[in-house]
Design an enzyme around this catalytic site. Structure first.
Site, short mmCIF file in Angstrom:
data_model
loop_
_atom_site.label_atom_id
_atom_site.label_comp_id
_atom_site.label_asym_id
_atom_site.label_seq_id
_atom_site.Cartn_x
_atom_site.Cartn_y
_atom_site.Cartn_z
N HIS A 169 -10.28 -2.59 11.68
CA HIS A 169 -9.18 -3.43 11.17
C HIS A 169 -8.92 -4.53 12.20
O HIS A 169 -7.91 -4.50 12.91
CB HIS A 169 -7.94 -2.55 10.97
CG HIS A 169 -6.82 -3.19 10.21
ND1 HIS A 169 -5.52 -2.76 10.32
CD2 HIS A 169 -6.80 -4.21 9.32
CE1 HIS A 169 -4.75 -3.49 9.53
NE2 HIS A 169 -5.49 -4.38 8.92
N CYS B 221 1.10 -7.49 11.82
CA CYS B 221 1.39 -7.60 13.25
C CYS B 221 0.64 -8.76 13.91
O CYS B 221 0.49 -8.78 15.14
CB CYS B 221 1.09 -6.30 13.97
SG CYS B 221 2.25 -4.99 13.52
N ARG C 79 0.83 -1.19 0.00
CA ARG C 79 0.00 0.00 0.00
C ARG C 79 0.88 1.25 0.00
O ARG C 79 1.94 1.28 0.60
CB ARG C 79 -0.92 0.02 1.23
CG ARG C 79 -2.14 -0.89 1.10
CD ARG C 79 -3.02 -0.83 2.33
NE ARG C 79 -2.34 -1.32 3.51
CZ ARG C 79 -1.74 -0.57 4.41
NH1 ARG C 79 -1.79 0.75 4.32
NH2 ARG C 79 -1.13 -1.11 5.44
N TYR D 282 -1.61 -3.51 -6.76
CA TYR D 282 -1.38 -4.20 -5.49
C TYR D 282 -2.66 -4.27 -4.63
O TYR D 282 -3.42 -3.28 -4.56
CB TYR D 282 -0.26 -3.51 -4.68
CG TYR D 282 -0.23 -4.08 -3.27
CD1 TYR D 282 0.30 -5.35 -3.04
CD2 TYR D 282 -0.81 -3.39 -2.21
CE1 TYR D 282 0.25 -5.91 -1.78
CE2 TYR D 282 -0.85 -3.95 -0.94
CZ TYR D 282 -0.32 -5.21 -0.74
OH TYR D 282 -0.40 -5.78 0.51
N ASP E 258 -9.06 -9.93 9.17
CA ASP E 258 -8.55 -8.59 8.85
C ASP E 258 -9.54 -7.46 9.14
O ASP E 258 -9.13 -6.39 9.53
CB ASP E 258 -8.13 -8.54 7.37
CG ASP E 258 -7.19 -7.37 7.05
OD1 ASP E 258 -6.17 -7.21 7.75
OD2 ASP E 258 -7.47 -6.61 6.11
N ASN F 55 -2.46 -14.74 12.04
CA ASN F 55 -1.92 -15.78 12.90
C ASN F 55 -2.80 -16.04 14.12
O ASN F 55 -3.05 -17.19 14.47
CB ASN F 55 -0.49 -15.43 13.34
CG ASN F 55 0.52 -15.86 12.29
OD1 ASN F 55 1.08 -16.94 12.36
ND2 ASN F 55 0.73 -15.01 11.28
N ARG G 32 2.09 -12.21 -0.60
CA ARG G 32 0.79 -12.55 -0.01
C ARG G 32 0.18 -13.79 -0.67
O ARG G 32 0.54 -14.15 -1.78
CB ARG G 32 -0.18 -11.38 -0.20
CG ARG G 32 0.28 -10.08 0.46
CD ARG G 32 -0.59 -9.68 1.58
NE ARG G 32 -0.01 -8.66 2.43
CZ ARG G 32 -0.52 -8.30 3.60
NH1 ARG G 32 -1.61 -8.88 4.05
NH2 ARG G 32 0.06 -7.37 4.34
N LYS H 26 -9.78 -2.61 1.86
CA LYS H 26 -9.50 -1.46 2.72
C LYS H 26 -10.27 -0.22 2.28
O LYS H 26 -10.75 0.54 3.12
CB LYS H 26 -7.99 -1.19 2.77
CG LYS H 26 -7.17 -2.34 3.38
CD LYS H 26 -7.67 -2.68 4.72
CE LYS H 26 -7.04 -3.84 5.47
NZ LYS H 26 -5.72 -4.28 5.35
N SER I 213 -1.03 -3.59 10.34
CA SER I 213 -0.70 -4.49 9.24
C SER I 213 0.57 -5.28 9.53
O SER I 213 1.56 -4.72 10.02
CB SER I 213 -0.52 -3.67 7.96
OG SER I 213 -1.69 -2.94 7.69
P1 GTP Z 1 -2.10 -7.81 7.51
O1 GTP Z 1 -2.65 -8.86 6.61
O2 GTP Z 1 -1.04 -6.98 6.86
O3 GTP Z 1 -3.16 -6.94 8.11
O4 GTP Z 1 -1.27 -8.57 8.67
P2 GTP Z 1 -1.68 -9.44 9.96
O5 GTP Z 1 -1.93 -8.54 11.10
O6 GTP Z 1 -2.72 -10.42 9.61
O7 GTP Z 1 -0.30 -10.20 10.30
P3 GTP Z 1 0.09 -11.75 10.17
O8 GTP Z 1 -0.69 -12.63 11.09
O9 GTP Z 1 0.08 -12.11 8.75
O10 GTP Z 1 1.59 -11.70 10.71
C1 GTP Z 1 2.58 -10.90 10.12
C2 GTP Z 1 3.94 -11.41 10.48
O11 GTP Z 1 4.09 -11.42 11.90
C3 GTP Z 1 4.20 -12.82 9.99
O12 GTP Z 1 5.50 -12.92 9.48
C4 GTP Z 1 4.05 -13.66 11.24
O13 GTP Z 1 4.83 -14.82 11.19
C5 GTP Z 1 4.50 -12.70 12.36
N1 GTP Z 1 3.81 -13.01 13.64
C6 GTP Z 1 2.49 -13.23 13.82
N2 GTP Z 1 2.20 -13.54 15.12
C7 GTP Z 1 3.38 -13.51 15.78
C8 GTP Z 1 3.76 -13.76 17.15
O14 GTP Z 1 2.94 -14.05 18.03
N3 GTP Z 1 5.09 -13.60 17.45
C9 GTP Z 1 6.01 -13.25 16.50
N4 GTP Z 1 7.28 -13.14 16.88
N5 GTP Z 1 5.70 -13.04 15.20
C10 GTP Z 1 4.41 -13.16 14.85
C1 SPV Z 2 -2.83 -4.61 5.34
O1 SPV Z 2 -1.88 -3.99 4.85
O2 SPV Z 2 -3.32 -4.34 6.46
C2 SPV Z 2 -3.41 -5.75 4.60
C3 SPV Z 2 -3.04 -5.93 3.22
O3 SPV Z 2 -4.26 -6.47 5.14
S1 SPV Z 2 -3.84 -4.79 2.18
O4 SPV Z 2 -5.06 -5.41 1.66
O5 SPV Z 2 -2.93 -4.48 1.11
O6 SPV Z 2 -4.20 -3.61 2.92
MN MN Z 3 -4.72 -5.73 7.23
#
Ligand code: GTP
Ligand code: SPV
Ligand code: MN
Length: 584
Positions: free
Chosen positions: A227, A251, A70, A198, A276, A255, A366, A207, A249
């Site tokens: 979010h 964070c 983004r 993207y 999300d 997971n 992604r 979003k 994002s």
């Molecule tokens: P967006 O899709 O961008 O909104 O991201 P998200 O908030 O869904 O994050 P996601 O769960 O994809 O995690 C992003 C990164 O953080 C990945 O590389 C994960 O492996 C890492 N991560 C997630 N949970 C943890 C955790 O509890 N500890 C650590 N150290 N890393 C984590």
């Molecule tokens: C984020 O960046 O928080 C995402 C991916 O979930 S996007 O759809 O590009 O915003």
């Molecule tokens: Mn997101």
């Protein structure tokens, strides 16, 4: 196929006159249409087929190397009054915005097909769901929107029944960052995006609609567009409680939404409702109910591995679109953290992989996959009423300062806790990575109006119900002096959720601190967890002097919002400051 909705018909014709496509294709969302469009995408190179045996119906898309995340500096909220967009958004007037972006749309679809995509955000039969129509010249967008939303015939029927829909116009343009803009006109329920292919810039249902436009609508209609992931946590007694969590994002939302309970916590189960975005409404019972407006996951690939997120990994071995990952010699998708036995030979740009030249997969690469492929998908994912939320959890990526978990004193303090979220930046947006910035409610890039008005809206819920969820803050990302994470994270985060739900049920103990309630080390279930006692101690303690600095920073940040700032947030900040000073 055209439509009975005259406004939609007229808008499509108007856009066609401006963009001058060779053809117009109204998408019906059928399997036959998908097959036909897929063949075109393979022929044009928009998609590359991956290993049919190991990954049937999986495809790779490589976006332009300057178009992989983004672009917040090119994202605008165009309202009549500048104040309505607030200091948190880039602003230009609607007239100027239309002028500027329409000149880029002029003739941009010559020689191309214009696709018209009716879509529904939320279960198609839910009164809480909302529809939109995206017009795009990108096949990747069409194929992705089919996964991420309820796209096609049923959505169009709903638009024809109800009349209203959000208009989204998108073109990849010439992909030049100089001619890239993502503009929102909330007063007209309209989005115009050009120059990027993207995800967050181009899949307008996500979003742009479900957060920026929806947050604006939610304010005037009395609900919240956030979010947030939504997850059901089932305890060993079989009771399921739902949690909504806002982390910035990359964070940890996906997971946490798909968490696998550690072997040391038998009997616990986790059910994914969303990863999300959450739309939250007050029910007649006074509880906050949440739906996931999306139908798929657009998740971060790097770090998705057999130990961290096996649920996600397992759903990615068929019917998935990968964006900007690496590839192995036998055409399997590859990213850092996926597994140790496979090796990438081609990097995300399509070049031979050279470990000296950076990662094989882009850090913001992604996967796009239908939610129904998730083994932990909740049976209530499609529930038109959504699920009742017991706890709201805010979080950020903070190497220092923020403890593992704390609980807000009450809803209003919870709004301060959310408004005060700060987090290290990630690869999900262009710009520097690892810099702490304020990201209130994880909505800094996504709130479609003035943050101060948004906090006022949040605060207002306190008067509307006495059964609101409890509010918490977590931090999975504390580091030691060597840059190692000191909390194991991932599945073990369930221990923190267990304490959170215990607080909601009134069964878990806590100690009162200046920033809120925290578990004493003995209040957190650390049975069979391989961690030193002083690490737990460090994770559950606060440094009053460092927090005082943090409060100064929050004050300076709030000052940017001037007259719009709600008094109640200043009061909450003052209460916290007084409690801290008493400790110094
Ligand atoms: P967006 O899709 O961008 O909104 O991201 P998200 O908030 O869904 O994050 P996601 O769960 O994809 O995690 C992003 C990164 O953080 C990945 O590389 C994960 O492996 C890492 N991560 C997630 N949970 C943890 C955790 O509890 N500890 C650590 N150290 N890393 C984590
Ligand atoms: C984020 O960046 O928080 C995402 C991916 O979930 S996007 O759809 O590009 O915003
Ligand atoms: Mn997101």
């Amino acid at each position: 196929m055209t439509t009975k909705n005259e406004a939609l018909q007229a808008w499509v014709e108007e856009v066609a006159q401006l963009t001058k496509p060779d053809r117009i294709h109204w998408c019906d969302g059928s399997d036959a249409e998908y097959k036909e469009l897929l063949q075109i995408a393979l022929a044009t190179g928009d998609l590359i087929e991956l290993n049919k045996e190991t990954h049937p119906s999986c495809y790779l898309h490589r976006s332009h190397p300057t178009d992989v995340a983004r672009t917040e500096h090119l994202t605008f909220i165009c309202t009549q009054n500048r104040d309505d967009a607030g200091p948190n958004n880039n602003w230009i007037s609607p007239a100027e915005g239309h002028d500027k972006i329409d000149s880029l749309f002029d003739g941009c679809m010559q020689g191309r097909t214009m696709y018209v995509l009716p879509y529904c955000m939320g279960p198609i039969d839910s009164p809480l769901a909302r529809c939109g129509v995206e017009i795009t010249d990108s096949l990747y967008v069409v194929l992705s929107m089919r996964v991420m939303t309820r796209m096609g015939k049923a959505a169009l029927a709903r638009i024809e029944r109800d009349g209203n829909f959000v208009r989204g116009l998108h073109s990849t343009g010439d992909l030049s960052p100089e001619r890239r803009f993502i503009m929102h006109f909330p007063e007209e329920l309209m989005i115009k995006s050009i120059g990027s292919g993207y995800g967050g810039n181009a899949l307008l249902g996500k979003k742009c609609h479900a957060l920026r436009i929806a947050s604006w609508q939610a304010k005037s209609e009395g609900w919240l567009a956030e979010h947030m992931l939504i997850v059901g946590i089932q305890n060993p007694e079989g009771l399921t409680r739902y949690v909504a969590a806002a982390f910035p994002s990359a964070c940890g939302k996906t997971n946490l939404a798909m968490l696998i309970p550690p072997a040391t916590m038998p009997g616990w189960k986790v059910w994914t409702v969303g990863d999300d975005i959450a739309w939250l409404h007050l029910g007649e019972d006074g509880q906050l109910w949440a739906i996931n407006p999306e139908a798929g996951f657009f998740g971060v690939a790097p770090g998705t591995g057999p130990k961290t997120n096996p649920t996600a990994l397992n759903m990615l071995d068929h019917d998935t679109i990968f964006t900007n990952v690496g590839v192995t010699a036998d055409k399997q998708p590859w990213w850092e953290g996926k597994n140790k036995s496979e090796v990438p030979v081609i990097d995300w740009k399509g070049n031979p992989f050279d470990p000296a030249g950076g990662p094989a997969a882009h850090p913001n690469s992604r996967f796009t996959v239908a939610a129904r492929q998730c083994a932990s998908a909740s049976e209530r994912m499609e529930d038109p009423a959504g699920v009742p939320i017991s706890a709201i959890v805010f979080g950020g990526r903070r190497a220092e300062l923020a403890p593992l978990v704390f609980e807000a004193r009450d809803w209003k303090h919870g709004v301060l806790v959310g408004a005060a979220v700060a987090s290290e930046t990630t690869a999900a947006a262009t710009g520097a990575v690892g810099v702490v910035r304020r990201d209130p409610m994880a909505m800094q890039p996504f709130c479609g109006y003035n943050f101060a008005d948004y906090w006022t809206h949040w605060l207002g819920f306190a008067e509307k119900s006495s059964k609101l969820p409890k509010v918490f803050h977590v931090n999975w990302f504390r580091q030691d002096g060597n840059g190692n994470f000191i909390w194991p994270g991932f599945g073990e985060n369930l221990r923190v959720i267990e304490w959170i739900l215990g607080r909601c049920e009134g069964t878990a103990n806590a100690v009162e601190t200046p920033i809120g309630y925290m578990p004493a080390p003995s209040d957190l279930d650390t049975k069979n967890l391989d961690i030193e006692a002083d690490t737990i101690e460090a994770l559950l303690s606060i440094d009053p002097a460092a927090w005082q600095k943090e409060l100064d920073d929050i004050r300076d940040y709030f000052n940017k919002y001037g007259e719009h700032m709600p008094r109640a947030l200043w009061d909450e900040l003052e209460t916290t400051r007084e409690a801290l000073e008493a400790k110094l």
